[in-house]
Design an enzyme around this catalytic site. Sequence first.
Site, PDB file in Angstrom:
ATOM      1  N   GLY A   1       0.829  -1.215   0.000  1.00 16.66           N
ATOM      2  CA  GLY A   1       0.000   0.000   0.000  1.00 16.66           C
ATOM      3  C   GLY A   1       0.857   1.256   0.000  1.00 16.66           C
ATOM      4  O   GLY A   1       0.617   2.188   0.767  1.00 16.66           O
TER       5      GLY A   1
ATOM      6  N   ASN B   1       1.479  -2.452   5.353  1.00 16.25           N
ATOM      7  CA  ASN B   1       0.752  -1.191   5.561  1.00 16.25           C
ATOM      8  C   ASN B   1      -0.589  -1.153   4.829  1.00 16.25           C
ATOM      9  O   ASN B   1      -1.481  -0.407   5.218  1.00 16.25           O
ATOM     10  CB  ASN B   1       1.665  -0.041   5.096  1.00 16.25           C
ATOM     11  CG  ASN B   1       0.914   1.243   4.881  1.00 16.25           C
ATOM     12  OD1 ASN B   1       0.646   1.984   5.816  1.00 16.25           O
ATOM     13  ND2 ASN B   1       0.533   1.528   3.639  1.00 16.25           N
TER      14      ASN B   1
ATOM     15  N   TYR C   1     -12.978  -3.527  11.314  1.00 18.13           N
ATOM     16  CA  TYR C   1     -11.615  -2.982  11.200  1.00 18.13           C
ATOM     17  C   TYR C   1     -10.832  -3.262  12.488  1.00 18.13           C
ATOM     18  O   TYR C   1      -9.681  -3.696  12.454  1.00 18.13           O
ATOM     19  CB  TYR C   1     -11.751  -1.483  10.933  1.00 18.13           C
ATOM     20  CG  TYR C   1     -10.470  -0.699  10.805  1.00 18.13           C
ATOM     21  CD1 TYR C   1      -9.643  -0.847   9.688  1.00 18.13           C
ATOM     22  CD2 TYR C   1     -10.095   0.234  11.773  1.00 18.13           C
ATOM     23  CE1 TYR C   1      -8.484  -0.093   9.553  1.00 18.13           C
ATOM     24  CE2 TYR C   1      -8.939   0.990  11.646  1.00 18.13           C
ATOM     25  CZ  TYR C   1      -8.136   0.818  10.539  1.00 18.13           C
ATOM     26  OH  TYR C   1      -6.981   1.574  10.400  1.00 18.13           O
TER      27      TYR C   1
HETATM   28  N1  LIG Z   1      -4.579   7.321   8.411  1.00 16.44           N
HETATM   29  C1  LIG Z   1      -4.731   7.008   9.682  1.00 16.44           C
HETATM   30  O1  LIG Z   1      -5.091   7.840  10.522  1.00 16.44           O
HETATM   31  C2  LIG Z   1      -4.467   5.603  10.165  1.00 16.44           C
HETATM   32  C3  LIG Z   1      -4.587   5.350  11.525  1.00 16.44           C
HETATM   33  C4  LIG Z   1      -4.335   4.073  11.996  1.00 16.44           C
HETATM   34  C5  LIG Z   1      -3.959   3.087  11.123  1.00 16.44           C
HETATM   35  N2  LIG Z   1      -3.858   3.337   9.808  1.00 16.44           N
HETATM   36  C6  LIG Z   1      -3.453   2.236   8.935  1.00 16.44           C
HETATM   37  O2  LIG Z   1      -2.352   2.635   8.143  1.00 16.44           O
HETATM   38  C7  LIG Z   1      -2.402   1.990   6.878  1.00 16.44           C
HETATM   39  C8  LIG Z   1      -2.347   3.048   5.765  1.00 16.44           C
HETATM   40  O3  LIG Z   1      -3.409   3.949   5.947  1.00 16.44           O
HETATM   41  P1  LIG Z   1      -3.599   5.233   5.009  1.00 16.44           P
HETATM   42  O4  LIG Z   1      -4.385   6.189   5.815  1.00 16.44           O
HETATM   43  O5  LIG Z   1      -2.300   5.637   4.431  1.00 16.44           O
HETATM   44  O6  LIG Z   1      -4.546   4.601   3.876  1.00 16.44           O
HETATM   45  P2  LIG Z   1      -4.907   5.101   2.410  1.00 16.44           P
HETATM   46  O7  LIG Z   1      -4.413   6.494   2.185  1.00 16.44           O
HETATM   47  O8  LIG Z   1      -6.351   4.787   2.226  1.00 16.44           O
HETATM   48  O9  LIG Z   1      -4.011   4.106   1.468  1.00 16.44           O
HETATM   49  C9  LIG Z   1      -4.263   2.721   1.484  1.00 16.44           C
HETATM   50  C10 LIG Z   1      -3.189   2.006   0.695  1.00 16.44           C
HETATM   51  O10 LIG Z   1      -3.463   0.594   0.743  1.00 16.44           O
HETATM   52  C11 LIG Z   1      -3.467   0.084  -0.583  1.00 16.44           C
HETATM   53  N3  LIG Z   1      -4.349  -1.082  -0.690  1.00 16.44           N
HETATM   54  C12 LIG Z   1      -5.679  -1.168  -0.411  1.00 16.44           C
HETATM   55  N4  LIG Z   1      -6.120  -2.416  -0.649  1.00 16.44           N
HETATM   56  C13 LIG Z   1      -5.051  -3.144  -1.095  1.00 16.44           C
HETATM   57  C14 LIG Z   1      -4.868  -4.474  -1.529  1.00 16.44           C
HETATM   58  N5  LIG Z   1      -5.884  -5.358  -1.548  1.00 16.44           N
HETATM   59  N6  LIG Z   1      -3.636  -4.872  -1.935  1.00 16.44           N
HETATM   60  C15 LIG Z   1      -2.591  -3.996  -1.934  1.00 16.44           C
HETATM   61  N7  LIG Z   1      -2.711  -2.714  -1.529  1.00 16.44           N
HETATM   62  C16 LIG Z   1      -3.925  -2.290  -1.129  1.00 16.44           C
HETATM   63  C17 LIG Z   1      -3.921   1.235  -1.459  1.00 16.44           C
HETATM   64  O11 LIG Z   1      -3.506   1.001  -2.819  1.00 16.44           O
HETATM   65  P3  LIG Z   1      -4.256   1.740  -4.066  1.00 16.44           P
HETATM   66  O12 LIG Z   1      -3.826   3.187  -3.994  1.00 16.44           O
HETATM   67  O13 LIG Z   1      -3.737   1.037  -5.265  1.00 16.44           O
HETATM   68  O14 LIG Z   1      -5.734   1.578  -3.839  1.00 16.44           O
HETATM   69  C18 LIG Z   1      -3.171   2.384  -0.779  1.00 16.44           C
HETATM   70  O15 LIG Z   1      -1.832   2.417  -1.209  1.00 16.44           O
HETATM   71  C19 LIG Z   1      -3.695   1.170   6.857  1.00 16.44           C
HETATM   72  O16 LIG Z   1      -3.401  -0.169   7.194  1.00 16.44           O
HETATM   73  C20 LIG Z   1      -4.530   1.822   7.948  1.00 16.44           C
HETATM   74  O17 LIG Z   1      -5.435   0.934   8.512  1.00 16.44           O
HETATM   75  C21 LIG Z   1      -4.109   4.582   9.295  1.00 16.44           C
END
Ligand SMILES: NC(=O)c1ccc[n+]([C@@H]2O[C@H](COP(=O)([O-])OP(=O)(O)OC[C@H]3O[C@@H](n4cnc5c(N)ncnc54)[C@H](OP(=O)(O)O)[C@@H]3O)[C@@H](O)[C@H]2O)c1
Length: 254
Positions: free
Chosen positions: A19, A97, A162
């Site tokens: 990701g 991630n 989640y």
């Molecule tokens: N943002 C926060 O506040 C927060 C807080 C706690 C935890 N997290 C965790 O941190 C991680 C990243 O979060 P983010 O906020 O950066 O998310 P995001 O901006 O929504 O990005 C998600 C990423 O995951 C990829 N992805 C989704 N489904 C996938 C699959 N089946 N196979 C491969 N890649 C996949 C997406 O690829 P595409 O672009 O190709 O769709 C994208 O690169 C997640 O695990 C999330 O749960 C985030």
Amino acid sequence: MSEAQGLKNQGRPVALVTGASRGLGAAIARKLAREGYFVLLNFASNEAKAKELQEAIIKDGGHAELCGFDVSKSEAVAERFDWIAKNFGGIQVLVNNAGITIDSLLMRLKDADLEKTLDIDLKGAIYCTREATKQMMRARSGSVIQISSVVGEMGNAGQSAYAAAKAGLIGFSKSIAKELASRKVRVNVVTPGFIETDMTGALTEAQKEAILRSIPLGFLGAADDVANVVSFLASDQSRYITGQVIGVNGGMYM
Ligand SMILES: NC(=O)c1ccc[n+]([C@@H]2O[C@H](COP(=O)([O-])OP(=O)(O)OC[C@H]3O[C@@H](n4cnc5c(N)ncnc54)[C@H](OP(=O)(O)O)[C@@H]3O)[C@@H](O)[C@H]2O)c1
């Protein structure tokens, strides 16, 4: 020509970030590239964004290659790790991630949404860890970093699927940290709080204000706050740390 010279990474340590096309994954990939890793940029569908990131890393003097696959498809994961072994000689760092959230109260939770969340957020990380650690065990070194969430530790109404996936990642990681420690493969979990990315961009102003009131430090985190901790856990500076859960949450959960 030595064996290392025949490989694409030319002796550089290899890190795969799942990701990596956006948000936290992109910041983590950029940071690891700056630390000298050859970074494999995984994405699901957003190839253009991943390509942009690859170009930015290369412009910065770093090394990166695209590595698209769906983490929830076990066969695709195994094929990709074979490709990594052949072209790069193995992987030193895996950052799980990739993640999605589909919010719903339990009474309205659809089977398909539950399955999709567990498939990507939990099973996807397990598939990637299983393949990566085969290579790491052979090398007698490696670091796996799981990106879980504060929600997996403290729960959140409307995010039960989640939270189940993210809490599952913690139990999984502690178990394999015990399985793999004798081979010097470390496994740790980072639990971000609220970090500004596309995922939190969907929140309304009222939701953001309520969240800010629950964060002792009083501000949302930046992607680099998470990337800095991941970079530390990837490096030898954390050589005596395994099986730990490290919160990056502004004090929201202690
Ligand atoms: N943002 C926060 O506040 C927060 C807080 C706690 C935890 N997290 C965790 O941190 C991680 C990243 O979060 P983010 O906020 O950066 O998310 P995001 O901006 O929504 O990005 C998600 C990423 O995951 C990829 N992805 C989704 N489904 C996938 C699959 N089946 N196979 C491969 N890649 C996949 C997406 O690829 P595409 O672009 O190709 O769709 C994208 O690169 C997640 O695990 C999330 O749960 C985030």
